[in-house]
Design an enzyme around this catalytic site. Structure first.
Site, mmCIF file in Angstrom:
data_model
loop_
_atom_site.group_PDB
_atom_site.id
_atom_site.type_symbol
_atom_site.label_atom_id
_atom_site.label_comp_id
_atom_site.label_asym_id
_atom_site.label_seq_id
_atom_site.Cartn_x
_atom_site.Cartn_y
_atom_site.Cartn_z
ATOM 1 N N GLU A 1 2.000 2.390 -2.920
ATOM 2 C CA GLU A 1 3.349 1.829 -2.703
ATOM 3 C C GLU A 1 3.783 1.034 -3.930
ATOM 4 O O GLU A 1 4.117 -0.157 -3.841
ATOM 5 C CB GLU A 1 3.403 0.990 -1.413
ATOM 6 C CG GLU A 1 3.201 1.844 -0.186
ATOM 7 C CD GLU A 1 3.616 1.205 1.139
ATOM 8 O OE1 GLU A 1 3.928 0.004 1.177
ATOM 9 O OE2 GLU A 1 3.647 1.941 2.146
ATOM 10 N N GLU B 1 0.338 7.806 4.608
ATOM 11 C CA GLU B 1 0.496 6.737 5.618
ATOM 12 C C GLU B 1 1.643 7.122 6.530
ATOM 13 O O GLU B 1 2.766 7.363 6.050
ATOM 14 C CB GLU B 1 0.789 5.378 4.971
ATOM 15 C CG GLU B 1 -0.412 4.746 4.306
ATOM 16 C CD GLU B 1 -0.139 3.330 3.802
ATOM 17 O OE1 GLU B 1 0.644 2.588 4.437
ATOM 18 O OE2 GLU B 1 -0.711 2.988 2.759
HETATM 19 O O1 AHR Z 1 -0.748 0.313 6.823
HETATM 20 C C1 AHR Z 1 -0.315 -0.975 6.561
HETATM 21 C C2 AHR Z 1 0.428 -1.100 5.235
HETATM 22 O O2 AHR Z 1 1.602 -0.341 5.283
HETATM 23 C C3 AHR Z 1 -0.278 -0.575 4.018
HETATM 24 O O3 AHR Z 1 -1.169 -1.471 3.486
HETATM 25 C C4 AHR Z 1 0.848 -0.341 3.064
HETATM 26 O O4 AHR Z 1 0.562 0.668 2.129
HETATM 27 C C5 AHR Z 1 2.013 -0.008 3.981
HETATM 28 O O5 AHR Z 1 3.141 -0.731 3.668
#
Ligand code: AHR
Length: 514
Positions: A194, A317
């Protein structure tokens, strides 16, 4: 006379309701599509809350039965899911993680503050060796996320040398001294996470340049070369896909993409995990169509910038994200998991399958106790969540060959101003040679039925499993672990037709016979 008959027909429709057209699913078994990579069923485990510590890692001295510190019960349950891949150590945590903190005697490892997640002490008990022990126990592949945010090209290059080096060097000797003679197999390595946000608040152009520089120094023996991953966009933003695919060439195999689903559709005031109205049921499930359209857009971009299809999309994710469980540390991202989450997962699978050409990995956030977890633990007990069971139902799709489907007359499901198709379907030829169909009925109140055709033929039977429950927010809890569990499902053809009945709010995965 004609007029009278038309009036009679109109009054019958008025009295009994319009006759719904027959819903039909046609599977084109003779037009195989791309393979559904098993890593679409990948998992994400971050140093966050009790996701790793307590949830999976209890340490070798614990009374909770464990193998070298990893909970036996949790590992056994995850093995049932055939977890193909684990991403570690984050997430946002990855860009604050320094791998040297997590090697050597555990008692001597530094204790840091996990500044991103709850401000709690991080004693580094789980480090590189422990992580690889976990993936080896699971029989899964390893996805290691490097630190670009507070790290450097040197730190990442040295971590790779430590993990994969074969010859004699100070770092490989250190690995041997720490108990591991042969190299660890690193299947995937990402440069930051991210990077548009917690990983450094960068612009895509700046990150692309950073990646180009760092990737120059990421070297491993050829037989242990990981696939290198650039951190990509979020939600519906495909700018990163465009910029990265245009500007990066070397050591570049995939672009990561993230998208979470909140009932309110907003980061602030996400909405509750339980006790929600039907409007929040449909608001969650209908948002999966945005992932479909983002992937369609990304595919167009990649087909333009990468026509030879060297690049993959790793959706590393995804999942539901609700307001934190009342009374919990908000930095631990604890939330309940209900039937709604199971359907959300199945809808994601169907979308990922339909983009299997480019989507070669996805990682649900997260594995245990955090966000849309598979497993929730409390001391020495555990509960398998509805999401766990959705993953279990879909295991035959790992490495299966996707097959095109057409859903005719799919009824519209509407609550207030929000609408979506009631049914979602996927089909594939499993590695065992069987034809599998996965179906979701998102309608919370109306059952549905459809006839199934394979090519022009009606199959003889369908056998598999069904997941549903009485309440939209049904969940499994300690003491009530079987509120949402799969049941056997079977349908036989009659009068040359195979009809599948789908209860309201259900998932069905069946093998087709005949
Ligand atoms: O999964 C929780 C968080 O969500 C992770 O650390 C991040 O990459 C995303 O914003």
């Amino acid at each position: 006379m004609k007029k009278q008959l038309a009036a009679l027909a109109a009054s019958l429709v008025w009295a009994f309701g319009a006759q719904a057209a027959d819903v039909k699913l046609v599977v084109n078994a003779d037009q195989p599509g791309p393979v559904i990579h098993r890593n679409i069923y990948g998992q994400f485990a971050e140093h966050l809350g009790t996701g790793i510590y307590e949830g999976m890692w209890v340490g070798p001295q614990s009374k909770i039965p464990n193998v070298r510190g990893w909970r036996k019960d949790v590992v056994a349950a995850l093995k049932e899911l055939k977890v193909p891949l684990v991403r570690w150590p984050g997430g946002c945590f990855a860009d604050e993680y320094h791998w040297r903190d997590g090697i050597g005697p555990r008692a001597k490892r530094p204790v840091k503050i996990n500044t991103h997640w709850g401000g709690v002490p991080e004693n580094n008990a789980v480090g590189t060796h422990e992580f690889f022990d976990l993936v080896e126990q699971l029989g899964a592949e390893a996805y290691v996320n490097g630190n670009l945010g507070t790290g450097s090209a040197q730190e990442m290059a040295e971590w790779l040398e430590y993990m994969t080096g074969e010859g004699k060097s100070t770092l490989t000797d250190m690995r041997r001294k720490n108990g591991r003679d042969k190299p660890f197999r690193v299947h995937y390595f990402a440069v930051g996470n991210e990077t548009w946000g917690c990983g450094g608040n960068m612009r895509p152009e700046y990150y692309a340049d950073q990646y180009r520089q760092v990737a120059t120094f990421l070297k491993t023996p050829e037989n242990n070369r990981p696939k290198f991953i650039a951190s990509g966009g979020n939600d519906q933003d495909t700018t990163w896909t465009e910029v990265l695919s245009k500007n990066i060439r070397h050591n570049f195999d995939a672009i990561a993409h993230h998208a979470y689903t909140f009932p309110s559709g907003k980061w602030e005031g996400k909405g509750p995990a339980v006790g929600f109205p039907e409007a929040e049921w449909i608001s969650m499930l209908s948002q999966v169509s945005k992932i479909d359209s983002t992937l369609a857009k990304s595919t167009v971009i990649l087909d333009k910038n990468d026509p030879k299809k060297k690049l993959a999309i790793y959706f590393d994710e995804w999942g539901s994200w609700y307001d934190p469980e009342p009374g919990s540390n908000p930095g631990f991202l604890v939330q309940r998991n209900t039937l709604r989450d199971a359907l959300l997962a199945a809808l994601h699978f169907n979308v990922f399958h339909s983009h299997a050409d480019r989507v070669k990995m996805s990682n649900i956030a997260q594995m245990v106790n955090v966000l849309q977890a598979m497993i929730q633990t409390s001391k020495d007990k555990l509960v398998l969540t509805p999401t766990y069971h959705a993953f279990a139902l879909y295991t035959p799709f790992q490495d299966a060959t996707s097959l095109p489907t057409t859903l005719e007359n799919n009824p519209v499901y509407k609550v207030g101003a929000t609408e979506m198709p009631s049914l979602s379907a996927t089909a594939a030829r499993g590695k065992d040679g069987k034809l599998y169909v996965g179906l979701v009925n998102s309608n919370a109140t109306q059952a549905a039925e459809l006839t199934l055709q394979v090519g022009a033929n009606a199959p003889k039977a369908a056998k598999g499993r069904l997941l549903t429950a009485d309440a939209m927010d049904a969940q499994n809890e300690l003491g009530k672990p079987a509120q949402v569990v799969p049941r056997a499902y079977e349908a036989q053809a009659a009068d040359g037709k195979l009809t599948l009945k789908l209860p309201a709010k259900s998932i069905v995965v069946v093998a087709i016979e005949g």
